[in-house]
Every structure is written in C-alpha cells, then in structure tokens.
Design an enzyme around this catalytic site. Sequence first.
Site, mmCIF file in Angstrom:
data_model
loop_
_atom_site.group_PDB
_atom_site.id
_atom_site.type_symbol
_atom_site.label_atom_id
_atom_site.label_comp_id
_atom_site.label_asym_id
_atom_site.label_seq_id
_atom_site.Cartn_x
_atom_site.Cartn_y
_atom_site.Cartn_z
ATOM 1 N N LYS A 113 0.821 -1.211 0.000
ATOM 2 C CA LYS A 113 0.000 0.000 0.000
ATOM 3 C C LYS A 113 0.857 1.265 0.000
ATOM 4 O O LYS A 113 0.319 2.374 0.013
ATOM 5 C CB LYS A 113 -0.878 0.036 1.272
ATOM 6 N N LYS A 192 -3.342 -14.984 -6.507
ATOM 7 C CA LYS A 192 -3.549 -15.580 -5.189
ATOM 8 C C LYS A 192 -5.008 -15.366 -4.746
ATOM 9 O O LYS A 192 -5.526 -14.250 -4.901
ATOM 10 C CB LYS A 192 -2.597 -14.898 -4.194
ATOM 11 N N LYS A 195 -9.266 -12.199 -0.056
ATOM 12 C CA LYS A 195 -10.485 -11.453 0.250
ATOM 13 C C LYS A 195 -10.453 -10.117 -0.482
ATOM 14 O O LYS A 195 -11.442 -9.641 -1.001
ATOM 15 C CB LYS A 195 -10.581 -11.193 1.757
HETATM 16 P P1 TYM Z 1 -5.635 -13.944 6.613
HETATM 17 O O1 TYM Z 1 -6.915 -13.740 7.316
HETATM 18 O O2 TYM Z 1 -5.323 -13.102 5.422
HETATM 19 O O3 TYM Z 1 -5.504 -15.427 6.150
HETATM 20 C C1 TYM Z 1 -5.680 -16.472 7.080
HETATM 21 C C2 TYM Z 1 -4.800 -17.659 6.726
HETATM 22 O O4 TYM Z 1 -5.112 -18.139 5.404
HETATM 23 C C3 TYM Z 1 -3.906 -18.208 4.637
HETATM 24 N N1 TYM Z 1 -4.239 -17.864 3.247
HETATM 25 C C4 TYM Z 1 -3.934 -18.650 2.205
HETATM 26 N N2 TYM Z 1 -3.313 -19.843 2.139
HETATM 27 C C5 TYM Z 1 -3.161 -20.369 0.907
HETATM 28 N N3 TYM Z 1 -3.604 -19.772 -0.241
HETATM 29 C C6 TYM Z 1 -4.236 -18.574 -0.211
HETATM 30 N N4 TYM Z 1 -4.678 -18.009 -1.325
HETATM 31 C C7 TYM Z 1 -4.421 -17.948 1.066
HETATM 32 N N5 TYM Z 1 -4.995 -16.783 1.475
HETATM 33 C C8 TYM Z 1 -4.865 -16.744 2.818
HETATM 34 C C9 TYM Z 1 -2.989 -17.152 5.256
HETATM 35 O O5 TYM Z 1 -1.641 -17.424 4.964
HETATM 36 C C10 TYM Z 1 -3.306 -17.297 6.723
HETATM 37 O O6 TYM Z 1 -2.567 -18.361 7.285
HETATM 38 N N6 TYM Z 1 -2.323 -11.772 9.517
HETATM 39 C C11 TYM Z 1 -3.108 -12.959 9.374
HETATM 40 C C12 TYM Z 1 -4.015 -13.244 10.557
HETATM 41 C C13 TYM Z 1 -3.294 -13.314 11.846
HETATM 42 C C14 TYM Z 1 -2.451 -14.371 12.288
HETATM 43 C C15 TYM Z 1 -1.996 -13.970 13.573
HETATM 44 C C16 TYM Z 1 -2.059 -15.588 11.725
HETATM 45 C C17 TYM Z 1 -3.321 -12.366 12.817
HETATM 46 N N7 TYM Z 1 -2.536 -12.767 13.872
HETATM 47 C C18 TYM Z 1 -1.139 -14.794 14.302
HETATM 48 C C19 TYM Z 1 -1.203 -16.390 12.473
HETATM 49 C C20 TYM Z 1 -0.755 -16.006 13.741
HETATM 50 C C21 TYM Z 1 -3.955 -12.773 8.139
HETATM 51 O O7 TYM Z 1 -4.236 -11.727 7.684
HETATM 52 O O8 TYM Z 1 -4.442 -13.899 7.651
#
Ligand code: TYM
Length: 327
Positions: A113, A192, A195
């Site tokens: 961003k 990828k 959301k």
């Molecule tokens: P978020 O909500 O974007 O995604 C959640 C989990 O899904 C995985 N993911 C994917 N894996 C494979 N292919 C894809 N296209 C794909 N899109 C998403 C992400 O790698 C993630 O594991 N910052 C994190 C949330 C979070 C978190 C944490 C995770 C906050 N605190 C502490 C682990 C530990 C996030 O935005 O995930």
Amino acid sequence: MARILTGIQSTNQPHLGNILGAIEPMVQLSNQLEHEAFAFIADLHSLTTVKEGGDRRHRVHQVAATWVACGFDYSKNRLYCQSDLPEVTELTWYLNCFAPFPMLANAHSFKDKSSRLADVNAGLFTYPVLMAADILGYDAHLVPVGKDQRQHLEMTRDLAGAFNHRYGDVFVVPEAFVQKDVEVIPGIDGQKMSKSYGNFIDVFLPEKSLRKVVMAIATDSTPLEDPKDAENCIVYQLFSRIVSADRALEMKQNLEAGGYGYGHAKQALFDALMERFAEARERYRHLMEHPEELEAILAEGASRARPILQQVLVRVRAKLGFGSLPA
Ligand code: TYM
C-alpha cells in the site's frame, strides 16, 4: 506438548484458500495428541481495513463458524476472538517499542500500500507487531499459515529473539508451519485467492451461487476437442487440491487428451466442492442460525486462553519495570 496457534482475519467470510492454507492444516495438527491448539479470529486486525462497526461481530461469527464447521475441536482446544482478550494490545505496545522502523517498512502488508501513503494508517503499518503479540502472548511454538504470512512470522521471531537477547528468555521463539502442497491457492482469476481481490471461492455459499462462482473461473480459449495444459489450468489446480491423487490424475489425463472441455472440468470441481464440504456446509448453516452457540464457544475459549496471556504479561512487565513496587 507443543502449542500450535493461528489466526484468521474477520474481514470477510473465510475462503477456500484460508481453509486449505491454514484451517485444515491446523485441524490436522490439533488432532495429534502432542499438540495443544489455539485458533482465534483476528478482529482487531480487521479494523486496519474494515471501519464499519455494525457487522463486525457478525464477521467474527462467520470465521468462528468456519473453524467449527471445518472440524476444529474447540472443547479440547481453544477458539477465541482476539478482541475478547484486550490484554494483547498491551503486549503490542511493548513490542512496538522494540520494532525497528525499517523492519516494518519492509513488510508486504505495508509495502503493497506504500505507493499511496495517505491510505496507510498506523494500525496497518504496525500490523505485524499485533500479529507478533498474538503469537508471543500465548507462548506458541508452531504457527500453521499460508506462504503469504511467512514474512510476518520471521518478524515475530526477530522481535522475540531481540527481546530475549536483551532480557533473558521471556518469549518462546515460534516457527512457521507452511504446508508445501497447498502453499498458495489461486483465486478464480489465477492470482492468489484473496479477500481483497474479490476472486475467492466461499464454499458456504448457497449451491446455485457457488456453482456460478466456479463457472466464472478464468480459462483460455482452447477448443473443446484440443488437448489442454492441465498444470496451467486454474480449475485443475483447485480440483487437484481437494480430491484424491487418483481423481486429480484422471482430470489431468482427460484435459491433456482433448475432447474434455473446461465446462466439464468446472462441473467436476463444483461436484467435488459440494461433496468435500457437504458436512461442513450443514454445520456452518446451523451455527450461523444459532449465534448464541458461537458466543458460548468464544466466551469459553477466551476464559481458558486468558491465564496464559496474563502470565506472559507478568513476565514482560517485570522485565520492563512496569507495575508498582511491593510495599
Ligand atoms: P488472513 O486472514 O489473510 O488469512 C488467514 C490464513 O489463510 C492463509 N491464506 C492462504 N493460504 C493459501 N492460499 C491462499 N490463497 C491464502 N490466502 C490466505 C494465510 O496465509 C493465513 O494463514 N495476519 C493474518 C491473521 C493473523 C495471524 C496472527 C495468523 C493475525 N494474527 C497470528 C497467524 C498467527 C492474516 O491476515 O491472515
């Protein structure tokens, strides 16, 4: 016993990428006896982008229902909502004061961003620090995530290492667990699945809408009778991740032989999704109709997670000199 922990942001309904990349690996690991699992809904993180308060808790319910519907055993483990344990923001502040500017400026979440700095709020900039607090606050050893979160995990390890180096062993230094065969799940446009790109598959959609999304997957214009490049076909890439190796091979051979169109492949993918998530869809529907059941699960999860976070905070405050002196 190793403690595993992971979170999903409640910006939207979790999609197939979240399920295959994080939820299912977590469920599998949590079913192994040597593991104790913490799964949470990162609703504080969602505030960096979603400002509307009205349906914030509804979004939390969607993520919680997905965890339970996909088989996460919340009674043996802990399922909680990040903001129900606001102590995590105290830990975030402490860690913020140890987070070097260049490290944060290098984070993908910010860099993506950074061409429009006016749109970057401080929460987005320090996003990886809240994530570090999520992990370090619960003494987690292993963090199952998709490949896109690897960099955030490295930052968590760096912060923990630097803190421990200065103050002694305060934090457990965690490791990322990224499953090789699922690494990045593509969205319906081949980027990828995300959301924010609007290219995701929500497996809990009503049947008709789900079919529509699957039918909208981008394909090239190779005529039905011609051989097709399976490895570069998004439909095949998704199909091969949700069915057995034999069934995947069958589709690959069909595509490569010719006479098998993308329409056939999409129908097969739709059927496979309906079959694989049949039970989960049923459970999800039930839970979303009974938010009180979800609230009870989350309240119980938070009350069992809190003592751990509080113990970590006691350790950190003591090292940093916060708190009144004993009389
Ligand atoms: P978020 O909500 O974007 O995604 C959640 C989990 O899904 C995985 N993911 C994917 N894996 C494979 N292919 C894809 N296209 C794909 N899109 C998403 C992400 O790698 C993630 O594991 N910052 C994190 C949330 C979070 C978190 C944490 C995770 C906050 N605190 C502490 C682990 C530990 C996030 O935005 O995930």
